[in-house]
Scaffold this motif. Structure first.
Motif, PDB file in Angstrom:
ATOM      1  N   GLU A   1       0.690  -1.120   0.144  1.00  0.00           N
ATOM      2  CA  GLU A   1       0.203  -0.148   0.119  1.00  0.00           C
ATOM      3  C   GLU A   1       0.837   1.343   0.058  1.00  0.00           C
ATOM      4  N   THR A   2       2.212   1.266   0.295  1.00  0.00           N
ATOM      5  CA  THR A   2       3.111   2.272   0.296  1.00  0.00           C
ATOM      6  C   THR A   2       3.871   2.394  -0.626  1.00  0.00           C
ATOM      7  N   GLY A   3       3.914   1.254  -1.634  1.00  0.00           N
ATOM      8  CA  GLY A   3       4.859   1.138  -2.742  1.00  0.00           C
ATOM      9  C   GLY A   3       6.108   0.920  -2.354  1.00  0.00           C
ATOM     10  N   LYS A   4       6.340   0.398  -1.266  1.00  0.00           N
ATOM     11  CA  LYS A   4       7.695   0.111  -0.903  1.00  0.00           C
ATOM     12  C   LYS A   4       8.023  -1.546  -1.573  1.00  0.00           C
ATOM     13  N   SER A   5       9.364  -1.890  -1.493  1.00  0.00           N
ATOM     14  CA  SER A   5      10.164  -2.938  -1.759  1.00  0.00           C
ATOM     15  C   SER A   5      10.098  -3.856  -0.524  1.00  0.00           C
ATOM     16  N   GLY A   6      10.242  -5.350  -0.738  1.00  0.00           N
ATOM     17  CA  GLY A   6      10.449  -6.312   0.368  1.00  0.00           C
ATOM     18  C   GLY A   6       9.164  -7.073   0.393  1.00  0.00           C
ATOM     19  N   VAL A   7       8.034  -7.142  -0.263  1.00  0.00           N
ATOM     20  CA  VAL A   7       7.111  -7.693  -0.077  1.00  0.00           C
ATOM     21  C   VAL A   7       7.414  -9.442  -0.269  1.00  0.00           C
ATOM     22  N   ARG A   8       7.898  -9.607  -1.315  1.00  0.00           N
ATOM     23  CA  ARG A   8       8.297 -11.036  -1.347  1.00  0.00           C
ATOM     24  C   ARG A   8       8.905 -11.754  -0.437  1.00  0.00           C
ATOM     25  N   GLU A   9       9.877 -11.141   0.256  1.00  0.00           N
ATOM     26  CA  GLU A   9      10.555 -11.521   1.468  1.00  0.00           C
ATOM     27  C   GLU A   9       9.683 -11.903   2.647  1.00  0.00           C
ATOM     28  N   GLN A  10       8.635 -10.984   2.811  1.00  0.00           N
ATOM     29  CA  GLN A  10       7.803 -11.005   3.919  1.00  0.00           C
ATOM     30  C   GLN A  10       6.654 -12.614   3.593  1.00  0.00           C
ATOM     31  N   ILE A  11       6.450 -12.530   2.382  1.00  0.00           N
ATOM     32  CA  ILE A  11       5.580 -13.700   2.003  1.00  0.00           C
ATOM     33  C   ILE A  11       6.203 -14.832   1.978  1.00  0.00           C
ATOM     34  N   ASP A  12       7.498 -15.032   1.876  1.00  0.00           N
ATOM     35  CA  ASP A  12       8.109 -16.203   1.883  1.00  0.00           C
ATOM     36  C   ASP A  12       8.365 -16.483   3.371  1.00  0.00           C
ATOM     37  N   MET A  13       8.595 -15.486   4.341  1.00  0.00           N
ATOM     38  CA  MET A  13       9.034 -16.068   5.593  1.00  0.00           C
ATOM     39  C   MET A  13       7.619 -16.297   6.154  1.00  0.00           C
ATOM     40  N   VAL A  14       6.222 -15.831   6.096  1.00  0.00           N
ATOM     41  CA  VAL A  14       5.113 -16.235   6.335  1.00  0.00           C
ATOM     42  C   VAL A  14       4.974 -17.801   5.853  1.00  0.00           C
ATOM     43  N   SER A  15       5.062 -18.091   4.633  1.00  0.00           N
ATOM     44  CA  SER A  15       4.891 -19.255   4.012  1.00  0.00           C
ATOM     45  C   SER A  15       5.677 -20.352   4.782  1.00  0.00           C
ATOM     46  N   GLN A  16       6.880 -20.080   5.105  1.00  0.00           N
ATOM     47  CA  GLN A  16       7.757 -21.016   5.845  1.00  0.00           C
ATOM     48  C   GLN A  16       7.155 -21.292   7.248  1.00  0.00           C
ATOM     49  N   VAL A  17       6.529 -20.208   7.797  1.00  0.00           N
ATOM     50  CA  VAL A  17       5.901 -20.297   9.284  1.00  0.00           C
ATOM     51  C   VAL A  17       4.769 -21.091   9.010  1.00  0.00           C
ATOM     52  N   LEU A  18       3.853 -20.866   8.178  1.00  0.00           N
ATOM     53  CA  LEU A  18       2.550 -21.456   8.096  1.00  0.00           C
ATOM     54  C   LEU A  18       2.939 -23.124   7.715  1.00  0.00           C
ATOM     55  N   PHE A  19       3.730 -23.345   6.833  1.00  0.00           N
ATOM     56  CA  PHE A  19       4.218 -24.498   6.422  1.00  0.00           C
ATOM     57  C   PHE A  19       4.561 -25.264   7.656  1.00  0.00           C
ATOM     58  N   ALA A  20       5.522 -24.773   8.487  1.00  0.00           N
ATOM     59  CA  ALA A  20       5.834 -25.566   9.912  1.00  0.00           C
ATOM     60  C   ALA A  20       4.888 -25.716  10.792  1.00  0.00           C
ATOM     61  N   VAL A  21       3.967 -24.669  11.096  1.00  0.00           N
ATOM     62  CA  VAL A  21       3.069 -24.687  11.979  1.00  0.00           C
ATOM     63  C   VAL A  21       1.678 -24.876  11.703  1.00  0.00           C
ATOM     64  N   ASP A  22       1.111 -25.808  11.412  1.00  0.00           N
ATOM     65  CA  ASP A  22      -0.286 -25.917  10.938  1.00  0.00           C
ATOM     66  C   ASP A  22      -1.454 -24.996  11.558  1.00  0.00           C
ATOM     67  N   GLU A  23      -1.359 -25.121  12.837  1.00  0.00           N
ATOM     68  CA  GLU A  23      -2.471 -24.487  13.457  1.00  0.00           C
ATOM     69  C   GLU A  23      -2.627 -22.869  12.901  1.00  0.00           C
ATOM     70  N   LEU A  24      -1.579 -22.334  12.868  1.00  0.00           N
ATOM     71  CA  LEU A  24      -1.541 -21.054  12.479  1.00  0.00           C
ATOM     72  C   LEU A  24      -2.346 -20.630  11.218  1.00  0.00           C
ATOM     73  N   LYS A  25      -2.358 -21.749  10.251  1.00  0.00           N
ATOM     74  CA  LYS A  25      -2.831 -21.585   8.983  1.00  0.00           C
ATOM     75  C   LYS A  25      -4.446 -21.022   9.133  1.00  0.00           C
ATOM     76  N   SER A  26      -5.016 -21.868  10.068  1.00  0.00           N
ATOM     77  CA  SER A  26      -6.772 -21.280  10.176  1.00  0.00           C
ATOM     78  C   SER A  26      -6.731 -20.239  10.845  1.00  0.00           C
ATOM     79  N   GLU A  27      -6.033 -19.789  11.727  1.00  0.00           N
ATOM     80  CA  GLU A  27      -5.981 -18.330  12.515  1.00  0.00           C
ATOM     81  C   GLU A  27      -5.864 -17.213  11.479  1.00  0.00           C
ATOM     82  N   VAL A  28      -4.778 -17.469  10.519  1.00  0.00           N
ATOM     83  CA  VAL A  28      -4.354 -16.430   9.371  1.00  0.00           C
ATOM     84  C   VAL A  28      -5.451 -16.427   8.476  1.00  0.00           C
ATOM     85  N   GLN A  29      -6.069 -17.368   8.055  1.00  0.00           N
ATOM     86  CA  GLN A  29      -7.349 -17.485   7.077  1.00  0.00           C
ATOM     87  C   GLN A  29      -8.304 -16.560   7.823  1.00  0.00           C
ATOM     88  N   GLU A  30      -8.740 -16.765   9.074  1.00  0.00           N
ATOM     89  CA  GLU A  30      -9.709 -16.366   9.822  1.00  0.00           C
ATOM     90  C   GLU A  30      -9.495 -14.637   9.771  1.00  0.00           C
TER      91      GLU A  30
END
Length: 139
Positions: free
Chosen positions: A85-114
């Motif tokens: 929303e601010t037009g800054k770079s670094g989005v992909r890095e954040q998405i990659d980090m979140v993907s790793q955490v969600l892949f590792a910790v299944d319970e977080l997936k539903s919380e994030v989806q909600e």
């Protein structure tokens, strides 16, 4: 005199009852001012700023939240949305980090989806939120 924890819990309850982001911002700004190292409060503050169409303030709060809790997926999701929303770079890095955490910790997936669903209920045309959701869950 209420404790910060009580005020935080009350703020969360008010949010869940449907109180607007604008109405809740002063409460969470105050909590964060008094407890600047509280990552959960910073994460909430960032989310409220983003819901209230204040991406620059949301970006700053999201940065603080990620710094305090680097493994918190919601803090990083907020940061990714703020970056978009601010037009800054670094989005992909954040998405990659979140993907790793969600892949590792299944319970977080539903919380994030909600959280995504809640965000879209409150702000149905939230393009940045939809993009981040798509990147995380449609891959």
């Amino acid at each position: 005199m209420q404790t910060l924890e009580t005020r935080f819990e009350e703020g969360i309850s008010r949010y869940k009852e449907g109180e607007s982001a604008e109405a809740l911002l002063p409460t969470f700004k105050d909590i964060c001012a008094q407890a600047p190292k509280n990552s959960a409060a910073q994460t909430c503050l960032a989310w409220l700023y983003l819901l209230a169409d204040k991406p620059n303030a949301g970006y700053k709060a999201a940065q603080r939240a990620v710094k305090l809790a680097p493994k918190d997926p919601q803090a990083r999701i907020n940061l990714a949305i703020a970056l978009l929303e601010t037009g800054k770079s670094g989005v992909r890095e954040q998405i990659d980090m979140v993907s790793q955490v969600l892949f590792a910790v299944d319970e977080l997936k539903s919380e994030v989806q909600e959280n995504f669903e809640e965000g879209l209920r409150r702000k149905p045309n939230w393009k940045s939120l939809k993009r981040v959701q798509k990147w995380l869950f449609d891959s």
